[in-house]
Design a protein around this motif. Structure first.
Motif, PDB file in Angstrom:
ATOM      1  N   THR A  35      66.613 -70.902  -0.709  1.00 53.38           N
ATOM      2  CA  THR A  35      66.573 -69.586  -0.071  1.00 53.38           C
ATOM      3  C   THR A  35      67.811 -69.525   0.810  1.00 53.38           C
ATOM      4  OG1 THR A  35      64.181 -69.444  -0.135  1.00 53.38           O
ATOM      5  CG2 THR A  35      65.284 -68.078   1.492  1.00 53.38           C
ATOM      6  N   PHE A  36      68.522 -68.420   0.724  1.00 55.64           N
ATOM      7  CA  PHE A  36      69.799 -68.302   1.420  1.00 55.64           C
ATOM      8  C   PHE A  36      70.023 -66.857   1.823  1.00 55.64           C
ATOM      9  CE2 PHE A  36      70.420 -67.494  -3.020  1.00 55.64           C
ATOM     10  CZ  PHE A  36      71.323 -66.438  -3.080  1.00 55.64           C
ATOM     11  N   ARG A  37      71.054 -66.652   2.628  1.00 59.59           N
ATOM     12  CA  ARG A  37      71.474 -65.292   2.935  1.00 59.59           C
ATOM     13  C   ARG A  37      72.992 -65.234   2.906  1.00 59.59           C
ATOM     14  NH1 ARG A  37      69.354 -64.852   9.110  1.00 59.59           N
ATOM     15  NH2 ARG A  37      70.445 -66.668   9.884  1.00 59.59           N
ATOM     16  N   LEU A  38      73.485 -64.061   2.582  1.00 57.61           N
ATOM     17  CA  LEU A  38      74.915 -63.811   2.555  1.00 57.61           C
ATOM     18  C   LEU A  38      75.281 -63.019   3.805  1.00 57.61           C
ATOM     19  CD1 LEU A  38      75.263 -62.851  -1.181  1.00 57.61           C
ATOM     20  CD2 LEU A  38      76.202 -64.881  -0.094  1.00 57.61           C
ATOM     21  N   ILE A  39      76.283 -63.491   4.518  1.00 60.63           N
ATOM     22  CA  ILE A  39      76.707 -62.858   5.759  1.00 60.63           C
ATOM     23  C   ILE A  39      78.186 -62.518   5.637  1.00 60.63           C
ATOM     24  CG2 ILE A  39      76.950 -63.147   8.255  1.00 60.63           C
ATOM     25  CD1 ILE A  39      74.820 -65.459   7.915  1.00 60.63           C
ATOM     26  N   GLN A  40      78.519 -61.275   5.879  1.00 56.33           N
ATOM     27  CA  GLN A  40      79.925 -60.890   5.887  1.00 56.33           C
ATOM     28  C   GLN A  40      80.402 -60.953   7.327  1.00 56.33           C
ATOM     29  OE1 GLN A  40      81.008 -57.671   3.373  1.00 56.33           O
ATOM     30  NE2 GLN A  40      82.933 -57.311   4.443  1.00 56.33           N
ATOM     31  N   ALA A  41      81.328 -61.876   7.588  1.00 55.52           N
ATOM     32  CA  ALA A  41      81.840 -62.069   8.942  1.00 55.52           C
ATOM     33  C   ALA A  41      82.609 -60.836   9.390  1.00 55.52           C
ATOM     34  CB  ALA A  41      82.730 -63.301   8.992  1.00 55.52           C
ATOM     35  N   SER A  42      82.402 -60.445  10.633  1.00 60.56           N
ATOM     36  CA  SER A  42      83.088 -59.257  11.145  1.00 60.56           C
ATOM     37  C   SER A  42      84.454 -59.599  11.735  1.00 60.56           C
ATOM     38  CB  SER A  42      82.221 -58.557  12.185  1.00 60.56           C
ATOM     39  OG  SER A  42      81.906 -59.457  13.225  1.00 60.56           O
ATOM     40  N   ALA A  43      84.611 -60.824  12.241  1.00 66.52           N
ATOM     41  CA  ALA A  43      85.871 -61.217  12.862  1.00 66.52           C
ATOM     42  C   ALA A  43      86.986 -61.442  11.847  1.00 66.52           C
ATOM     43  CB  ALA A  43      85.671 -62.469  13.701  1.00 66.52           C
ATOM     44  N   SER A  44      86.636 -61.966  10.689  1.00 64.46           N
ATOM     45  CA  SER A  44      87.640 -62.221   9.655  1.00 64.46           C
ATOM     46  C   SER A  44      87.063 -61.795   8.310  1.00 64.46           C
ATOM     47  CB  SER A  44      88.015 -63.699   9.618  1.00 64.46           C
ATOM     48  OG  SER A  44      86.898 -64.469   9.239  1.00 64.46           O
ATOM     49  N   PRO A  45      87.941 -61.504   7.353  1.00 63.09           N
ATOM     50  CA  PRO A  45      87.433 -61.087   6.041  1.00 63.09           C
ATOM     51  C   PRO A  45      86.879 -62.285   5.262  1.00 63.09           C
ATOM     52  CG  PRO A  45      89.819 -61.169   6.008  1.00 63.09           C
ATOM     53  CD  PRO A  45      89.392 -61.481   7.410  1.00 63.09           C
ATOM     54  N   CYS A  46      85.645 -62.646   5.581  1.00 64.62           N
ATOM     55  CA  CYS A  46      85.045 -63.836   4.980  1.00 64.62           C
ATOM     56  C   CYS A  46      83.567 -63.580   4.679  1.00 64.62           C
ATOM     57  CB  CYS A  46      85.180 -65.009   5.951  1.00 64.62           C
ATOM     58  SG  CYS A  46      84.530 -66.566   5.332  1.00 64.62           S
ATOM     59  N   LEU A  47      83.109 -64.085   3.560  1.00 63.25           N
ATOM     60  CA  LEU A  47      81.697 -64.028   3.191  1.00 63.25           C
ATOM     61  C   LEU A  47      81.128 -65.434   3.346  1.00 63.25           C
ATOM     62  CD1 LEU A  47      79.454 -62.189   1.828  1.00 63.25           C
ATOM     63  CD2 LEU A  47      80.012 -63.467  -0.226  1.00 63.25           C
ATOM     64  N   ILE A  48      80.028 -65.540   4.065  1.00 62.71           N
ATOM     65  CA  ILE A  48      79.409 -66.843   4.301  1.00 62.71           C
ATOM     66  C   ILE A  48      78.052 -66.874   3.620  1.00 62.71           C
ATOM     67  CG2 ILE A  48      78.501 -68.407   6.064  1.00 62.71           C
ATOM     68  CD1 ILE A  48      80.569 -67.053   7.984  1.00 62.71           C
ATOM     69  N   LEU A  49      77.794 -67.917   2.863  1.00 62.66           N
ATOM     70  CA  LEU A  49      76.488 -68.141   2.274  1.00 62.66           C
ATOM     71  C   LEU A  49      75.807 -69.192   3.136  1.00 62.66           C
ATOM     72  CD1 LEU A  49      75.523 -68.351  -1.390  1.00 62.66           C
ATOM     73  CD2 LEU A  49      74.652 -70.062   0.184  1.00 62.66           C
ATOM     74  N   GLU A  50      74.716 -68.813   3.792  1.00 67.70           N
ATOM     75  CA  GLU A  50      73.979 -69.727   4.659  1.00 67.70           C
ATOM     76  C   GLU A  50      72.727 -70.192   3.930  1.00 67.70           C
ATOM     77  OE1 GLU A  50      72.238 -69.972   9.186  1.00 67.70           O
ATOM     78  OE2 GLU A  50      72.378 -68.000   8.238  1.00 67.70           O
ATOM     79  N   VAL A  51      72.623 -71.485   3.710  1.00 65.77           N
ATOM     80  CA  VAL A  51      71.459 -72.064   3.032  1.00 65.77           C
ATOM     81  C   VAL A  51      70.363 -72.256   4.073  1.00 65.77           C
ATOM     82  CG1 VAL A  51      70.592 -74.008   1.693  1.00 65.77           C
ATOM     83  CG2 VAL A  51      72.951 -73.247   1.379  1.00 65.77           C
ATOM     84  N   LEU A  52      69.223 -71.588   3.863  1.00 66.27           N
ATOM     85  CA  LEU A  52      68.104 -71.674   4.788  1.00 66.27           C
ATOM     86  C   LEU A  52      67.083 -72.715   4.341  1.00 66.27           C
ATOM     87  CD1 LEU A  52      67.656 -67.830   5.245  1.00 66.27           C
ATOM     88  CD2 LEU A  52      68.836 -69.408   6.790  1.00 66.27           C
ATOM     89  N   LEU A  53      66.846 -72.804   3.048  1.00 66.97           N
ATOM     90  CA  LEU A  53      65.915 -73.777   2.459  1.00 66.97           C
ATOM     91  C   LEU A  53      66.531 -74.323   1.185  1.00 66.97           C
ATOM     92  CD1 LEU A  53      62.565 -71.765   2.347  1.00 66.97           C
ATOM     93  CD2 LEU A  53      63.060 -73.629   3.893  1.00 66.97           C
TER      94      LEU A  53
END
Length: 142
Positions: free
Chosen positions: A69-87
């Motif tokens: 289970t994960f979520r995708l976060i688009q960083a506001s400070a820089s043009p970057c997409l982060i995939l955060e693994v939750l489980l």
């Protein structure tokens, strides 16, 4: 591997019966392997309720043997997409352990992050929490 929460876009996605069954099996697997997440229905909320999370499952012969289970976060400070693994959970029994299923799941998540980031014209990154005693692991994906 199947995306059980639907497309990675906005809006609500109807889940098929097969997807609901896979989510049920994945939650059951996490219940056994991650009992600390059962408190206050945290595990249920992560997998079933939170609309910002996505879940993938890995099945063999119709049985879920792992998933994330994960979520995708688009960083506001820089043009970057982060995939955060939750489980991240993989069945811990003979015939499943040591066969690289966890590696397959992580590699799929990395490819997914790269694909989504590329579509959005962003750089991609991956964040995973190893244990409560360790700081988050951050990696740039290229």
């Amino acid at each position: 591997m199947s995306s059980t929460s639907g497309a990675l876009g906005s809006g609500t996605v109807e889940r098929s019966q097969m997807q609901v069954e896979e989510l049920r099996q994945f939650k059951s697997l996490c219940d056994r392997l991650l009992p600390g997440l059962r408190t206050q229905s945290h595990l249920y909320k992560l997998i079933h309720v939170c609309h910002r999370t996505h879940t993938i499952t890995l099945s063999e012969f119709g049985e879920v043997i792992g998933g994330a289970t994960f979520r995708l976060i688009q960083a506001s400070a820089s043009p970057c997409l982060i995939l955060e693994v939750l489980l991240l959970a993989v069945e811990q029994r003979a015939g499943v352990c040591g066969r690289g299923y966890g590696t397959r799941i992580v590699n799929y998540l990395k490819r997914l992050a790269l694909t989504v980031a590329q579509r959005r014209g962003l750089a991609a990154g991956l964040i995973a929490q190893v244990t409560a005693a360790c700081p988050p692991v951050r990696a740039c994906i290229s």
